[in-house]
Design a protein around this motif. Structure first.
Motif, PDB file in Angstrom:
ATOM      1  N   TYR A  95      46.659  38.879  33.417  1.00  0.00           N
ATOM      2  CA  TYR A  95      45.507  39.748  33.606  1.00  0.00           C
ATOM      3  C   TYR A  95      44.232  39.096  33.086  1.00  0.00           C
ATOM      4  O   TYR A  95      43.141  39.404  33.547  1.00  0.00           O
ATOM      5  CB  TYR A  95      45.739  41.106  32.943  1.00  0.00           C
TER       6      TYR A  95
ATOM      7  N   ALA B 205      43.201  37.048  36.006  1.00  0.00           N
ATOM      8  CA  ALA B 205      42.713  37.947  37.051  1.00  0.00           C
ATOM      9  C   ALA B 205      41.330  38.496  36.706  1.00  0.00           C
ATOM     10  O   ALA B 205      40.475  38.636  37.590  1.00  0.00           O
ATOM     11  CB  ALA B 205      43.695  39.088  37.266  1.00  0.00           C
TER      12      ALA B 205
ATOM     13  N   ASP C  95      41.559  45.254  36.162  1.00  0.00           N
ATOM     14  CA  ASP C  95      42.250  44.106  35.575  1.00  0.00           C
ATOM     15  C   ASP C  95      41.679  43.749  34.207  1.00  0.00           C
ATOM     16  O   ASP C  95      42.417  43.407  33.286  1.00  0.00           O
ATOM     17  CB  ASP C  95      42.165  42.895  36.502  1.00  0.00           C
TER      18      ASP C  95
ATOM     19  N   ARG D 143      50.827  38.610  38.093  1.00  0.00           N
ATOM     20  CA  ARG D 143      50.484  39.465  36.962  1.00  0.00           C
ATOM     21  C   ARG D 143      51.778  40.037  36.399  1.00  0.00           C
ATOM     22  O   ARG D 143      52.731  40.272  37.124  1.00  0.00           O
ATOM     23  CB  ARG D 143      49.557  40.592  37.408  1.00  0.00           C
TER      24      ARG D 143
END
Length: 103
Positions: A34, A37, A22, A81
């Protein structure tokens, strides 16, 4: 050492690998999903490592450690995402290879 310790180790390695993937995708694209994440992946990786260390303590704590690792895997998968792949191969998706999107 039982096989449950290996399961906890594999889970922790998977969480850390997915966090690094990620982070690589965020670095290459700059997409905000992202980014989030990758930031939360640090916490999820620490939680998975803690779970593995608890499983390493002994046979009575292995199930608790695996539970913590599984919680880290569950928390890592939550969140939205952006779609970054269109026609890439499985290996490219596995390694997180995307075209540069930011600049």
């Amino acid at each position: 050492m039982s096989y449950l310790l290996y399961v906890a180790l594999f889970g922790a390695v998977a969480v850390i690998f997915l966090w690094l993937r990620d982070a690589r995708i965020y670095y290459r694209t700059g997409l905000p999903g992202y980014r989030k994440a990758a930031r939360y992946g640090v916490l999820h990786g620490a939680l998975a490592t803690l779970g593995f260390l608890i499983a390493l303590l002994g046979s009575s704590a292995e199930v608790l450690g695996i539970g913590i690792v599984m919680a880290a895997l569950f928390l890592r998968d939550r969140g939205t995402r952006e779609k970054v792949w269109t026609d890439e191969s499985t290996a490219e998706r596995f390694l997180g290879s995307v075209r540069y999107g930011k600049k």
